[in-house]
Design a protein around this motif. Structure first.
Motif, short mmCIF file in Angstrom:
data_model
loop_
_atom_site.label_atom_id
_atom_site.label_comp_id
_atom_site.label_asym_id
_atom_site.label_seq_id
_atom_site.Cartn_x
_atom_site.Cartn_y
_atom_site.Cartn_z
N GLU A 602 0.84 -1.20 0.00
CA GLU A 602 0.00 0.00 0.00
C GLU A 602 0.87 1.25 0.00
OE1 GLU A 602 -3.70 1.88 2.59
OE2 GLU A 602 -1.96 1.04 3.62
N HIS A 605 2.22 1.87 -3.48
CA HIS A 605 1.21 2.32 -4.43
C HIS A 605 0.69 3.72 -4.14
CE1 HIS A 605 -0.01 -2.08 -5.62
NE2 HIS A 605 1.25 -1.79 -5.92
N LYS A 606 0.63 4.10 -2.85
CA LYS A 606 -0.07 5.33 -2.49
C LYS A 606 0.82 6.43 -1.93
CE LYS A 606 -4.06 3.65 -3.62
NZ LYS A 606 -4.72 4.13 -4.86
N PRO A 611 4.63 6.86 -7.29
CA PRO A 611 4.32 5.53 -6.77
C PRO A 611 5.08 4.44 -7.53
CG PRO A 611 2.33 6.82 -7.15
CD PRO A 611 3.46 7.56 -7.82
N ILE A 613 5.17 0.23 -8.72
CA ILE A 613 4.64 -1.12 -8.86
C ILE A 613 5.80 -2.07 -8.63
CG2 ILE A 613 3.44 -2.75 -10.35
CD1 ILE A 613 2.46 -0.35 -11.99
N SER A 638 11.00 -3.19 -10.00
CA SER A 638 9.97 -2.18 -9.71
C SER A 638 9.91 -1.11 -10.79
CB SER A 638 10.24 -1.54 -8.35
OG SER A 638 10.18 -2.51 -7.33
N ASN A 643 -0.50 7.28 -10.30
CA ASN A 643 -1.55 6.61 -9.54
C ASN A 643 -2.94 7.17 -9.80
OD1 ASN A 643 -1.34 9.00 -8.21
ND2 ASN A 643 -1.03 8.12 -6.17
N SER A 671 -0.24 -2.14 -14.27
CA SER A 671 -0.87 -1.19 -13.34
C SER A 671 -0.67 -1.73 -11.94
CB SER A 671 -2.36 -1.02 -13.65
OG SER A 671 -3.09 -2.16 -13.23
N GLU A 672 -1.11 -0.93 -10.95
CA GLU A 672 -0.99 -1.38 -9.57
C GLU A 672 -1.79 -2.66 -9.33
OE1 GLU A 672 -3.34 0.81 -6.56
OE2 GLU A 672 -3.72 2.24 -8.16
N ASP A 675 0.18 -5.95 -9.16
CA ASP A 675 0.67 -6.36 -7.84
C ASP A 675 -0.45 -6.99 -7.02
OD1 ASP A 675 3.25 -5.56 -8.25
OD2 ASP A 675 3.13 -3.74 -7.05
N THR A 752 -8.18 -2.38 -4.35
CA THR A 752 -6.90 -1.70 -4.18
C THR A 752 -6.21 -2.24 -2.95
OG1 THR A 752 -7.84 0.05 -2.80
CG2 THR A 752 -7.85 0.40 -5.19
#
Length: 818
Positions: A602, A605-606, A611, A613, A638, A643, A671-672, A675, A752
């Motif tokens: 998290e 990603h955030k 951000p 991946i 990575s 985001n 995209s996220e 993951d 998410t």
């Protein structure tokens, strides 16, 4: 969310008070030059602040507030009506040593404006706290425990246009480096509370040889107890004074828990909590004091119950975050005949030290200019950092190691300074500007940030590589320690202990000079991962800081040797742990590992900017420390992304078969949610104990295998039998359903990571509700295992200031403190 910490035992004497007293600096701010005062109760001598700062104006507080009950050092203040930043400097310190710094403020209407101000305080170039003075007669103090990265420390007051900054006292105490291991070169500890539970008076020096202030705290619903017996603690732990450990509090009955709740205004705050426990009552043989410790409802001592040893100090420490309401609760077990007991508690904010100070050689040179030419036009604190407070006329540029360097000095506005060319400067332009031309390749020696590799886009032994953050080719800047190949030989004892091999190369366990264990990940020439992945992993790990991401300590780029040095994770990978038949993971342990891992993802990603991946989420890249706390590792693949909603990047497919997102595999659109799919597979591994690909005629991918089993409503058949039925079935159902949502073929239907974190937290709560009932059917002894603090790095916001209670009037300590 609380992460379980460590148990410890303390068993030898602390150093003498006189030894620590020689490492004290006590400043009475506003005291006239060359004057001193001696504080009656502590016997400490305070000196004038004139030798530590050259700005500000001295004042006495109003006589209305200068009562006989007020400590002498609060009668004067130094005020700073001019300049945005004004700094005190402690010189001739020991680099790499640890210090407690305390600043105290008593407004006392010194300016006759009846307008208590609000302002910031920094330690060096990094934010420490926002000081909010609420009244004229209340004294406020703030403490920070930090490691000096150079031979000086600065305390700076920052004007926020909310009243004039001022200060009453400034104190510095050198501490043993073994104390408070979460205070290091990359982060500091800000005191939130330090409480002597059951005590009657405030305690500090000479009872505490480091002059930590222990407030007394007892509730009406508790019973305060004490002993005259001496308890001895050790500097390798926390050196808690015997006077603190000689008092404690217990609840009125075994049915009543001993609770300590608190709140935080910032959800990103990370707290470091230390509980100090020792039995100080004479307990009959037929009696038993046994209890559990829960943080925000999560059991910390998952394997054993707490039975405090008689007159033998013990402690447990842990970290807690992810909320605004916090609570530590001591609860008697069903077998206990006596209520829970607590002697003391310490609570700290963990704050990062993210800003890099100006190169020390430049600071020395510019300060000589300041002294020689009596320059006072806002030249206070670090010349270049933070940029909003950089010195007038000074131009700074970061060098190839990301360390700020002074490159230009404009003296046209100061006739005295521009009249003579200072020695050591190479050139003055026609317009009166002095140009610094520092050697960008010189050794930085003991600079605040250890020397970084010289990575240029051309002329290097290695090819130019794209920036992992997608910003094109450029400079690789590390903020971590650089090791030579010979250093690695020393650290690993000639690479004797190989603990694993991956696509990058071999991993060895070793130890730094201070005894801290590390893992050294070396790149072999036959490695399937190349220089690009090596640099990407190093670059990414220098900018991600979270307790659930593995910490990069340093790197080696020495000749043909390329290696990364990480914190050592004693329990290895989650993949190996799930296959351990001798010590199978419980459901409680598994779900907490899943939760820790989800928090790490998290954050990527955030909270990262930009951000990230991960692209290779799998059980082999989730590492476990001695307390089974999970951290995401291996960032070589990575990739940065935007985001915003529905954002993806097109990229060649990389990852590990079995964990790959099918949509990413077929469309090349990352995209996220890619993951998220991989994490869903990890959840299914945690539930079933199976690899992603299950062999045999009934096998196949774990997602399909689970779906077939569940189509018959038979969840028991998918649960790892090694858990022996010790789980809450509703909790398992909830995680299974979450895993199925994560592995939906359509990425838009996947949750998410923030949703996953919340769902796993609810699953933990379900498990906790039945875990206690199951544990009461077993009998546990209390084996104390001694282990070191993990090297923890947090992502706590720099706005996570704390508020300590106002100490109205600052009365003198009572008789027991003298």
């Amino acid at each position: 969310m609380a992460s379980k910490g460590l148990f410890g035992r303390v068993d030898s004497a602390v150093a003498s008070n006189s030894a620590h007293r020689s490492n004290f600096i006590n400043i009475d701010c506003g005291l006239s030059a060359n004057s001193t005062i001696t504080e009656d109760d502590t016997g400490l001598t305070y000196v004038s602040d004139d030798q530590f700062i050259d700005t500000g104006v001295n004042y006495n507080i109003s006589s209305k507030y200068g009562s006989n009950n007020l400590l002498k050092q609060f009668l004067t203040v130094r005020s700073f009506p001019n300049g945005t930043r004004n700094c005190y400097t402690f010189r001739n310190l020991s680099a790499e040593s640890k210090y407690l710094v305390r600043a105290t403020f008593l407004y006392g209407n010194y300016d006759n404006k009846n307008h208590p101000p609000t302002f910031d305080i920094h330690l060096g170039v990094n934010y420490w706290h926002t000081v909010k003075i609420l009244s004229s007669d209340g004294a406020f103090f703030t403490e920070i425990i930090a490691t000096a990265t150079s031979d000086y420390l600065q305390v700076c007051l920052i004007d926020k246009n909310l009243g004039t900054p001022f200060i009453s006292t400034l104190e510095l105490r050198q501490m043993e480096t073994t104390l408070y291991k979460y205070a290091n070169a990359t982060q500091s500890l800000v005191t939130f509370a330090r409480l002597d539970i059951g005590g009657r008076y405030e305690l500090r020096y000479p009872q505490d040889s480091y002059d930590r202030i222990w407030g007394n705290y007892t509730l009406d619903t508790w019973t305060a107890i004490s002993t005259n017996s001496t308890l001895i603690t050790n500097d390798t732990d926390f050196g808690v004074p015997s006077a603190v450990m000689q008092t404690a509090a217990i609840t009125l009955s075994t049915k009543q828990s001993l609770d300590l709740p608190w709140t935080s205004n910032n959800k990103s705050s990370v707290f470091y909590i230390i509980l100090h426990i020792s039995e100080i009552q004479d307990i009959p043989r037929t009696a038993l004091r046994e209890f559990d410790i829960l943080s925000d409802g999560i059991l910390l001592n998952t394997d054993v119950h707490i039975v405090p040893p008689k007159l033998d100090p013990w402690w447990i420490s842990y970290t807690d975050t992810d909320g605004t309401l916090y609570n530590v609760s001591l609860q008697a077990t069903s077998n206990s005949t006596l209520p829970p007991l607590l002697n003391a508690i310490e609570i700290y904010f963990i704050i990062p030290a993210t800003r890099i100070p100006t190169y020390k050689g430049d600071v020395t040179a510019i300060n000589k200019i300041k002294a020689n030419y009596k320059v006072n036009n806002g030249w206070s604190g670090d010349p270049c950092v933070p940029t909003e407070y950089s010195w007038t006329g000074v131009t700074c540029t970061s060098d190839s190691n990301n360390i700020p360097r002074i490159t230009l000095l404009d003296v046209t506005g100061n006739s005295k300074l521009s009249a003579t060319l200072p020695s050591g400067l190479q050139k003055r332009n026609k317009d009166g500007k002095l140009t610094f031309r520092p050697n960008q390749n010189e050794s930085h020696g003991s600079t605040p940030v250890i020397n970084s590799p010289k990575w240029n886009t051309g002329g290097s032994n290695y090819p130019s590589v794209p920036n992992p953050n997608g910003a094109g080719e450029g400079v690789l800047n590390f903020e971590n320690r650089q090791f030579s190949y010979n250093d690695l030989i020393q650290i690993t004892n000639k690479f004797q202990n190989n603990i694993g091999t991956g696509g990058f190369g071999s991993v060895y366990v070793g130890a730094l000079e201070n005894g801290i264990q590390v893992a050294v990940k070396t790149r072999s020439h036959s490695s399937s991962q190349g220089v690009k992945e090596f640099l990407a992993e190093a670059q990414n790990l220098t900018r991600v800081h979270h307790k659930n991401l593995v910490t990069l300590i340093g790197y080696c780029m020495d000749g043909d040797c390329m290696a990364l040095v990480y914190e050592y994770m004693q329990e290895g990978t989650l993949q190996d742990k799930l296959r351990d038949n001798a010590r199978p993971l419980t459901w409680s342990q598994r779900i907490r590992i899943a939760y820790d891992s989800a928090l790490g993802l998290e954050y990527l990603h955030k909270a990262c900017n930009p951000p990230l991946i991960h692209r290779d989420v799998k059980t082999n890249n989730i590492l476990l420390n001695a307390n089974l706390e999970a951290k995401i590792a291996d960032f070589g693949l990575s990739r940065a992304f935007d985001n915003d909603a529905n954002t993806h990047v097109s990229t060649a497919v990389v990852g590990t078969p079995g964990y790959l997102d099918p949509e990413y595999y077929t469309s090349y659109k990352l995209s996220e949610k890619s993951d998220v799919f991989s994490f869903g597979v990890v959840l299914l591994e945690i539930i079933t104990g199976h690899h992603p690909i299950i062999p045999g005629p009934e096998g196949g991918h774990v997602t399909h295998w689970v779906s077939k089993k569940l189509s018959r409503g038979d969840i028991e058949s998918i649960i790892d039998p090694r858990m022996q039925g010790q789980y809450d079935i509703n909790s398992v159902w909830k995680v299974t359903e979450l895993a199925r949502q994560c592995t939906e073929l359509n990425s838009a239907q996947r949750p998410t990571m923030s949703v996953i974190v919340a769902e796993l937290k609810e699953s933990i709560d379900l498990e906790i509700s039945t875990e206690g009932a199951r544990s009461r059917h077993t009998t546990n002894s209390y084996p104390y295992n001694y282990s070191r603090d993990d090297n923890f790095v947090s992502d706590v916001s720099q706005n996570s200031a704390y508020e300590m209670a106002q100490m109205g009037g600052v009365p003198k300590p009572g008789p027991a403190a003298r």
